[in-house]
Design an enzyme around this catalytic site. Structure first.
Site, PDB file in Angstrom:
ATOM      1  N   ASP A  17      34.407  33.359  50.552  1.00 24.47           N
ATOM      2  CA  ASP A  17      34.211  34.412  49.559  1.00 24.47           C
ATOM      3  C   ASP A  17      32.709  34.606  49.354  1.00 24.47           C
ATOM      4  OD1 ASP A  17      35.205  36.167  47.351  1.00 24.47           O
ATOM      5  OD2 ASP A  17      34.038  34.769  46.159  1.00 24.47           O
ATOM      6  N   THR A  50      32.692  41.560  47.902  1.00 20.45           N
ATOM      7  CA  THR A  50      31.436  40.848  47.600  1.00 20.45           C
ATOM      8  C   THR A  50      30.607  40.621  48.860  1.00 20.45           C
ATOM      9  OG1 THR A  50      32.711  38.811  47.723  1.00 20.45           O
ATOM     10  CG2 THR A  50      32.236  39.645  45.551  1.00 20.45           C
ATOM     11  N   THR A  51      31.275  40.434  50.010  1.00 19.17           N
ATOM     12  CA  THR A  51      30.538  40.214  51.261  1.00 19.17           C
ATOM     13  C   THR A  51      30.075  41.558  51.813  1.00 19.17           C
ATOM     14  OG1 THR A  51      32.192  38.503  51.636  1.00 19.17           O
ATOM     15  CG2 THR A  51      30.643  38.878  53.395  1.00 19.17           C
ATOM     16  N   ASP A 350      40.622  37.633  43.797  1.00 14.74           N
ATOM     17  CA  ASP A 350      40.314  38.851  44.561  1.00 14.74           C
ATOM     18  C   ASP A 350      41.543  39.757  44.621  1.00 14.74           C
ATOM     19  OD1 ASP A 350      37.826  37.950  44.978  1.00 14.74           O
ATOM     20  OD2 ASP A 350      37.942  37.705  47.144  1.00 14.74           O
TER      21      ASP A 350
END
Length: 513
Positions: A17, A50-51, A350
Site C-alpha cells: 500500500d 495512493t501509489t 481501501d
C-alpha cells in the site's frame, strides 16, 4: 510485490500500500516530504490510489524537466498543465457512466479491481464482500439522492489472531473487547435485551482535589458512608425503573452499584470507549444519557436481538448482534498472524473507501490503464489546436498519463514497449476507450468484458492531486533553510563582523540604500 519494512519501534510492516510504505519513510528533503503528503491526502480523501498519485506526480515533474532545461518559464508549464487537467477531467466525464448502486455484482467488480493488486486478491471475493456488506449496513439515505456513509465512525475493524481468513465476517451489530463487571452474578447471554447507555459514573463522586472532612462524633463516619450508599442506591433505582437487561457506561461502576444491578438481574459493562458507545447507540437505537435521573423510555435501546459474551483466545468479547436496522457494524477479521491481519485490514480500508465513493457518487470509468490511455489520446489530438509555446508542455502532460498503463505492464512482466505501442494504436482512433491491460496476465483486453472498473471519484482526485502538486513544485526556484547547521566541533561559533575595505566598494556586497 510486497515490501517488508522495519518501523522505528522494531516492528515489521508487510505491505504494498503506497501510503503505508511512504508513512514509514524518514526523509529530510522538503520536496520529497511534499510528495509523501500527497499519498496521505489521497488516503484520507478517497482511500485508494495512493501509489498512482505519487507515480503520476513524479512523471509530470519528469516530463517538465526538458522544458526547464530549455529555459521555459515554470508559469508557462503550469498553465499548460492546468489546461491539461481541465481537459483530462472533461475527457473522463465523457468515458464515465453511471451505475445502479443496488447492483451487487457491479459493486463487487469495482471493489475487486481496486484490491486486485493487493495481497488479499488471492482470497477471491472475500474482502470485497466484507467491504460491500459493511458499507451497505451503515449507509443512511438523507433524501434528494444524498447518502451519508461515514466509515471512520461507524465501521470498526476488530482483528483477532487465530482461525482462518475465511472465518472473517460482518456482524449485524457491534462487538467490543469487554466482559460484564461481575461474571458470576450477571448473565452473559440475553435475548432481545433492553439496553441503557450512560455517559456518567455509577459510583460516588470523588472530590476534584484534596478534600478534608472533619468528623466530631463516631456516628458521623457511619452517616458519611450511608450517604454514599444512598446516593448510589438512588442512581440505580432511576435506572432500574425502566427494567433494562444491560447497562453500559463509559465511566466507572462501583462494587455497590454492581451489587444492586446484579440483584435486579441486570448485566453491566463499564469503561467502554466513547467511539464504541456511539456505535452501540446507532446499532440498537438507544440514546446515550448523561444523567440517570433524566432517563426516558425512548432512550432505551430495543433494536438488538442478542447480547452475548464469548471467549476468543484469552480475551472476552461482548457481542450486540442480530440488530433490526443497524446503522453501525463491526468487521471481525481472523487470520494466522498479526502481520497478515494488519495487511488485510489495510486492504479492507481501501476496499471500504472505494465502496463508499461508488455509493456516494455512482460513476465508473474503465480500469487497467484504459481511462489514462483514452485521456492521453484525447489530449494529444487537442494539443495541435493550442497556440503558442504552451503546446509543448501540454503534449508532455498528455504523454505523462501513459505512466499508469506502462507501470502496469512492467508489473506483469511483459514486453513494455511492444504492449504500449499496441495500446496506443488501439486508442488512436478513440472508438473504444475500454481497451486496457489485464493485471494478471499482461494481455491487452476489453475491460468491460473482464469487469475491471475504477471509481470516478478516485480517478479525479488522483489527477487533481498529482498535477496540482507538480505545478506547486515547479514554481519553487530556491530552497532556503531556516535550520542552522551545527559544526563538527560543537556549537556554532558566532560569526565575526565583516569590515568592508576600500577594494570592496565596487563589489556586490554593498547594500542598496
Amino acid at each position: 510485490m510486497l515490501k517488508m519494512l522495519l518501523d522505528p519501534t522494531g516492528g515489521i510492516v508487510l505491505t504494498n500500500d503506497g501510503n503505508a510504505i511512504l508513512r514509514e519513510l524518514d526523509v529530510a528533503h522538503p520536496a520529497a516530504k511534499t510528495m509523501l503528503e500527497l499519498s496521505r491526502t489521497q488516503d484520507e480523501e478517497v482511500g485508494d490510489g495512493t501509489t498512482s498519485v505519487i507515480i503520476l506526480a513524479g512523471e509530470m515533474l519528469y516530463a517538465a524537466e526538458p522544458f526547464i532545461d530549455k529555459a521555459f518559464h515554470p508559469t508557462v508549464i503550469c498553465r499548460a498543465y492546468s489546461k491539461a487537467l481541465e481537459d483530462a477531467i472533461a475527457a473522463l466525464d465523457q468515458i464515465a457512466f453511471e451505475i445502479n448502486v443496488n447492483d451487487r455484482q457491479m459493486l463487487l467488480n469495482i471493489v475487486r479491481s481496486c484490491i486486485g493488486t493487493k495481497f488479499t486478491s488471492r482470497f477471491g471475493t472475500l474482502i470485497a464482500d466484507l467491504a460491500i456488506d459493511a458499507v451497505n449496513t451503515i449507509t443512511v439515505d438523507l433524501g434528494n439522492g444524498i447518502r451519508e456513509v461515514d466509515i471512520k465512525k461507524y465501521v470498526k475493524v476488530e482483528k483477532i489472531p487465530g482461525g482462518q481468513l475465511e472465518d472473517s465476517k460482518v456482524l449485524t451489530g457491534v462487538m467490543f473487547n469487554k466482559d460484564v463487571v461481575s461474571p458470576g452474578k450477571m448473565r452473559r447471554r440475553i435475548a432481545n435485551p433492553r439496553i441503557i447507555l450512560l455517559d456518567s459514573p455509577l459510583e460516588y463522586k470523588k472530590g476534584e482535589n484534596m478534600t478534608n472532612a472533619e468528623l466530631m462524633n463516631e456516628d458521623d463516619w457511619t452517616v458519611l458512608l450511608k450517604m454514599e450508599e444512598e446516593y448510589i442506591e438512588n442512581i440505580c433505582s432511576h435506572i432500574l425503573r425502566f427494567k433494562p437487561d444491560l447497562v453500559i457506561t463509559e465511566k466507572g461502576l462501583s462494587d455497590l452499584a454492581s451489587h444492586y444491578l446484579s440483584k435486579a438481574g441486570v448485566s453491566a459493562i463499564r469503561r467502554i470507549r466513547k467511539t464504541d458507545n456511539n456505535r452501540i447507540a446507532r446499532a440498537c437505537g438507544a440514546t446515550i444519557v448523561n444523567r440517570p435521573e433524566e432517563l426516558q423510555e425512548s432512550d432505551v435501546g430495543t433494536g438488538a436481538g442478542l447480547f452475548e459474551v464469548e471467549k476468543i483466545g484469552d480475551e472476552f468479547f461482548a457481542y450486540i448482534v442480530q440488530c433490526k436496522d443497524p446503522k453501525a457494524c463491526t468487521v471481525l477479521l481472523r487470520g494466522a498472524s498479526k502481520d497478515i491481519l494488519n495487511e488485510v485490514e489495510r486492504n479492507l480500508q481501501d476496499a471500504l473507501g472505494v465502496a463508499r465513493n461508488v455509493i456516494k457518487d455512482a460513476k465508473l470509468v474503465p480500469g487497467g490503464g484504459a481511462a489514462e490511455l483514452a485521456i492521453s489520446s484525447i489530449l494529444k489530438k487537442k494539443s495541435s489546436s493550442i497556440e503558442g509555446i504552451e503546446q509543448w508542455p501540454y503534449k508532455a502532460a498528455a504523454r505523462a498519463f501513459e505512466v499508469i498503463p506502462r507501470t502496469l505492464a512492467q508489473n506483469c512482466g511483459v514486453n513494455v514497449i511492444r504492449t504500449m505501442t499496441s495500446l496506443q494504436a488501439r486508442h488512436a482512433d478513440g472508438k473504444d476507450p475500454n481497451i486496457g491491460i489485464d493485471g494478471n496476465s499482461g494481455v491487452i483486453s476489453d475491460m468491460k468484458e473482464l469487469g475491471i472498473w475504477d471509481s470516478y471519484g478516485v480517478k479525479v482526485q488522483t489527477f487533481k492531486t498529482a498535477i496540482e502538486a507538480a505545478c506547486m513544485l515547479l514554481r519553487i526556484d530556491d530552497i532556503v533553510s531556516g535550520i542552522k547547521k551545527k559544526q563538527a566541533g560543537g556549537p556554532a561559533a558566532p560569526a565575526k563582523p565583516q569590515v568592508e575595505d576600500e577594494k570592496d566598494a565596487d563589489g556586490e556586497q554593498i547594500l542598496p540604500e
